[in-house]
Design a protein around this motif. Structure first.
Motif, PDB file in Angstrom:
ATOM      1  N   GLY A 168      -1.178  51.339  39.344  1.00 32.78           N
ATOM      2  CA  GLY A 168      -1.198  50.301  38.300  1.00 32.78           C
ATOM      3  C   GLY A 168       0.247  50.281  37.370  1.00 32.78           C
ATOM      4  N   ASP A 169       1.194  50.656  38.247  1.00 32.73           N
ATOM      5  CA  ASP A 169       2.508  50.920  37.687  1.00 32.73           C
ATOM      6  C   ASP A 169       3.918  50.015  38.193  1.00 32.73           C
ATOM      7  N   GLY A 170       3.374  49.305  39.161  1.00 29.39           N
ATOM      8  CA  GLY A 170       4.628  48.560  40.075  1.00 29.39           C
ATOM      9  C   GLY A 170       4.954  49.331  40.909  1.00 29.39           C
ATOM     10  N   LEU A 171       4.331  50.162  41.659  1.00 29.90           N
ATOM     11  CA  LEU A 171       4.382  51.212  42.578  1.00 29.90           C
ATOM     12  C   LEU A 171       5.547  52.129  42.192  1.00 29.90           C
ATOM     13  N   LYS A 172       5.858  52.214  41.109  1.00 33.60           N
ATOM     14  CA  LYS A 172       7.100  53.182  40.488  1.00 33.60           C
ATOM     15  C   LYS A 172       6.754  54.654  40.852  1.00 33.60           C
ATOM     16  N   ALA A 173       5.654  55.175  40.612  1.00 33.87           N
ATOM     17  CA  ALA A 173       5.354  56.386  40.816  1.00 33.87           C
ATOM     18  C   ALA A 173       5.338  56.708  42.501  1.00 33.87           C
ATOM     19  N   MET A 174       4.814  55.811  43.261  1.00 34.49           N
ATOM     20  CA  MET A 174       5.013  56.061  44.663  1.00 34.49           C
ATOM     21  C   MET A 174       6.425  55.689  45.107  1.00 34.49           C
ATOM     22  N   SER A 175       7.224  54.838  44.655  1.00 29.70           N
ATOM     23  CA  SER A 175       8.565  54.995  44.875  1.00 29.70           C
ATOM     24  C   SER A 175       9.396  56.438  44.583  1.00 29.70           C
ATOM     25  N   ALA A 176       9.018  56.870  43.300  1.00 27.14           N
ATOM     26  CA  ALA A 176       9.647  58.174  42.843  1.00 27.14           C
ATOM     27  C   ALA A 176       9.431  59.123  43.867  1.00 27.14           C
ATOM     28  N   ARG A 177       8.224  59.409  44.221  1.00 28.89           N
ATOM     29  CA  ARG A 177       7.447  60.444  44.975  1.00 28.89           C
ATOM     30  C   ARG A 177       8.270  60.560  46.353  1.00 28.89           C
ATOM     31  N   ILE A 178       8.502  59.192  46.856  1.00 28.06           N
ATOM     32  CA  ILE A 178       9.089  58.925  48.014  1.00 28.06           C
ATOM     33  C   ILE A 178      10.774  59.465  47.965  1.00 28.06           C
ATOM     34  N   GLU A 179      11.341  59.164  46.958  1.00 31.85           N
ATOM     35  CA  GLU A 179      12.789  59.491  46.808  1.00 31.85           C
ATOM     36  C   GLU A 179      12.714  61.194  46.562  1.00 31.85           C
ATOM     37  N   ALA A 180      11.990  61.572  45.765  1.00 33.91           N
ATOM     38  CA  ALA A 180      11.949  63.031  45.522  1.00 33.91           C
ATOM     39  C   ALA A 180      11.563  63.950  46.699  1.00 33.91           C
ATOM     40  N   ASP A 181      10.519  63.602  47.554  1.00 38.05           N
ATOM     41  CA  ASP A 181      10.249  64.180  48.642  1.00 38.05           C
ATOM     42  C   ASP A 181      11.290  64.237  49.907  1.00 38.05           C
ATOM     43  N   PHE A 182      11.900  63.003  50.079  1.00 36.53           N
ATOM     44  CA  PHE A 182      12.718  62.587  51.026  1.00 36.53           C
ATOM     45  C   PHE A 182      14.251  63.498  50.713  1.00 36.53           C
ATOM     46  N   GLU A 183      14.687  63.394  49.265  1.00 40.53           N
ATOM     47  CA  GLU A 183      15.909  64.129  48.951  1.00 40.53           C
ATOM     48  C   GLU A 183      15.740  65.426  48.830  1.00 40.53           C
ATOM     49  N   LEU A 184      14.570  65.967  48.964  1.00 42.70           N
ATOM     50  CA  LEU A 184      14.242  67.527  49.029  1.00 42.70           C
ATOM     51  C   LEU A 184      14.629  67.973  50.409  1.00 42.70           C
ATOM     52  N   GLN A 185      14.194  67.167  51.617  1.00 42.45           N
ATOM     53  CA  GLN A 185      14.545  67.401  52.724  1.00 42.45           C
ATOM     54  C   GLN A 185      15.998  66.841  53.126  1.00 42.45           C
ATOM     55  N   HIS A 186      16.574  65.924  52.608  1.00 44.92           N
ATOM     56  CA  HIS A 186      17.915  65.543  52.910  1.00 44.92           C
ATOM     57  C   HIS A 186      18.767  65.554  51.739  1.00 44.92           C
ATOM     58  N   PRO A 187      19.117  66.529  50.837  1.00 45.50           N
ATOM     59  CA  PRO A 187      19.776  66.711  49.874  1.00 45.50           C
ATOM     60  C   PRO A 187      21.209  65.846  49.832  1.00 45.50           C
ATOM     61  N   ASP A 188      21.786  65.597  51.207  1.00 47.75           N
ATOM     62  CA  ASP A 188      22.950  64.867  51.359  1.00 47.75           C
ATOM     63  C   ASP A 188      22.935  63.225  51.256  1.00 47.75           C
ATOM     64  N   VAL A 189      21.599  62.716  50.962  1.00 46.85           N
ATOM     65  CA  VAL A 189      21.369  61.366  50.839  1.00 46.85           C
ATOM     66  C   VAL A 189      20.866  61.217  49.577  1.00 46.85           C
ATOM     67  N   ASP A 190      21.199  60.146  48.828  1.00 46.02           N
ATOM     68  CA  ASP A 190      20.963  59.449  47.462  1.00 46.02           C
ATOM     69  C   ASP A 190      20.090  58.326  47.892  1.00 46.02           C
ATOM     70  N   LEU A 191      18.676  58.607  47.910  1.00 46.69           N
ATOM     71  CA  LEU A 191      17.872  57.369  48.172  1.00 46.69           C
ATOM     72  C   LEU A 191      17.722  56.658  47.089  1.00 46.69           C
ATOM     73  N   VAL A 192      17.606  55.058  47.327  1.00 49.17           N
ATOM     74  CA  VAL A 192      17.083  54.516  46.052  1.00 49.17           C
ATOM     75  C   VAL A 192      16.186  53.531  46.808  1.00 49.17           C
ATOM     76  N   VAL A 193      14.956  53.869  46.525  1.00 49.92           N
ATOM     77  CA  VAL A 193      13.537  52.902  46.873  1.00 49.92           C
ATOM     78  C   VAL A 193      13.260  51.770  45.926  1.00 49.92           C
ATOM     79  N   ASN A 194      13.057  50.688  46.339  1.00 50.28           N
ATOM     80  CA  ASN A 194      12.828  49.477  45.447  1.00 50.28           C
ATOM     81  C   ASN A 194      13.999  49.282  44.503  1.00 50.28           C
ATOM     82  N   PRO A 195      15.160  49.046  44.629  1.00 44.91           N
ATOM     83  CA  PRO A 195      16.203  48.961  43.538  1.00 44.91           C
ATOM     84  C   PRO A 195      15.637  47.955  42.735  1.00 44.91           C
ATOM     85  N   SER A 196      15.973  48.300  41.186  1.00 49.79           N
ATOM     86  CA  SER A 196      15.358  47.466  40.197  1.00 49.79           C
ATOM     87  C   SER A 196      15.830  46.101  40.072  1.00 49.79           C
TER      88      SER A 196
END
Length: 419
Positions: free
Chosen positions: A50-78
């Motif tokens: 119920g948050d406009g998919l913000k928590a989902m987007s944040a977890r995708i970014e965090a999980d992915f960047e943990l595996q790929h620290p050389d990438v700055d992932l921006v999911v669903n740009p504001s």
């Protein structure tokens, strides 16, 4: 003389401290600039938290960047405001124009032909390895022998009921007759039969159920409509009738504010079945009076014609033509992460939402191995969705966009004709 000798000794002692005998300090390595990857995701999925998919987007970014620290992932740009079903808007942003440029985008493969024609996307070099793809998803993502999309979600029309016989109906006539024979006071069917994408898609699905999927592209036309298919759809539409009118056709269920109304009516026992996508189960489970009612739920691909030969929608990731080099490497790493069963599992099980009251999303993964992930393997609804759609074909991936509104208007006329 003693003073002079002392100064000479002091100078000799201090000299090495001033660097005469010490190598220059080595420059510290500068951190390499990170590759930024901007990705709008397909947004028409249950907002479990119920948050406009913000928590989902944040977890995708965090999980992915943990595996790929050389990438700055921006999911669903504001800044993202494009209509995911307008190729010209998507093309402009993929080409770096406007206020919200991005590198790849997830959208419906029914737009593939028109999106490719803009020149804003280019083929992927390969699919992520080690993934058990649904063949329909790969076919939907391919145009003229080139792979333009990496499949992510699948989707089709379902009948959700509480009756095993209804769930086993294999033709639209059988479905309608079974519902009528129950003689309940509630409306037989609740579902939206309007919409410029929705109604043409229902017609194409019904056409495939009647004639098979092999020649489905021939049904993408406004020149003629199959009379047998129309008769079956009209029969289904009549099953929506209530003393107050037909909410399936009068615009009631088509209103944006009422998107969940058919599922809610079914959950509350005010409709015998609901017609919609599998993710309607998410709303139904939230609205059920008690958890015990979940055991009664049945789901099966909707028999919309003289048979049941399912067509699947596919939402895929499309690579921007300007995303090359390090950007393309980051994009491939991202779609590989999104294709993993473990990633699918937490999204499908709505783990971005608070544990209390959490309900699965009941989306269809394009990686069939996701159905065997913990939490999904034990869920009979997920397993039913999997087994009933293993043999399915894709919707057409070009031609519908330009004629969809005319198709809708023609089909509404046919469905509302007086007998």
């Amino acid at each position: 003389m003693r003073t002079l000798n002392w100064m000479m000794v002091l100078g000799a002692a201090v000299g090495p401290m001033l660097g005469c005998g010490t190598p220059d300090p080595q420059p510290q390595p500068q951190p390499q600039p990170r590759t930024q990857l901007r990705v709008p995701l397909y947004s028409y999925i249950p907002d479990a938290a119920g948050d406009g998919l913000k928590a989902m987007s944040a977890r995708i970014e965090a999980d992915f960047e943990l595996q790929h620290p050389d990438v700055d992932l921006v999911v669903n740009p504001s800044c993202f405001k494009d209509d995911l079903y307008e190729p010209t808007q998507l093309a402009s942003s993929l080409q770096g124009q406007g206020e919200c440029a991005y590198d790849l985008v997830e959208t419906d493969t029914m737009l593939l032909g028109e999106l490719v024609a803009t020149g804003a996307v280019r083929p992927w070099s390969a699919l992520p390895e080690g993934v058990n793809w649904h063949p329909a998803g790969v076919k939907a993502s391919t145009l003229e022998g080139k792979l333009y999309g990496v499949p992510h979600w699948l989707c089709t029309h379902y009948v959700i009921s509480r009756d095993e016989a209804v769930s086993n109906a294999r033709t639209v006539d059988e479905l309608v007759q079974l519902l009528a024979s129950r003689k309940t006071p509630e409306m037989d069917v609740a579902g939206n039969l309007l919409g410029s994408w929705n109604l043409p898609s229902l017609y194409l699905d019904a056409w495939s159920d009647t004639h098979g999927p092999e020649q489905i592209q021939s049904a993408v036309t406004t020149e003629r409509y199959d009379t047998q298919v129309i008769a079956g759809m009209r029969s289904l539409a009549q099953a929506c009738e209530t003393p107050a009118g037909n909410p399936c056709l009068d615009g009631t269920f088509d209103a944006d504010a009422n998107i969940d109304l058919p599922a809610t009516l079914f959950a509350e026992g005010k409709a015998d079945v609901t017609l919609g996508y599998s993710e309607r189960l998410h709303t139904i489970l939230k609205k059920l009076p008690s958890a015990a009612d979940r055991q009664q739920l049945r789901i099966s691909p909707a028999p919309l014609g003289a048979g049941s030969q399912t067509l699947l929608f596919t939402d895929s990731f499309f690579l921007g033509a300007q995303c090359t080099g390090e950007c393309e490497k980051a994009a491939m790493a991202f779609v590989s992460y999104m294709s993993q069963p473990s990633t699918y599992a937490w999204i499908l099980l709505s783990e971005d939402a608070p544990a209390t009251g959490r309900v699965p999303r009941y989306l269809m993964p394009a990686n069939l191995d996701a159905y065997q992930a913990p939490g999904l393997k034990e869920d009979p609804l997920y397993q039913r969705i999997d087994t009933t759609t293993r043999i399915a074909s894709p919707f057409p991936n070009s031609g519908v966009l330009g004629i969809r509104k005319t198709m809708r208007d023609h089909l509404v006329q046919e469905l509302t004709k007086a007998p």
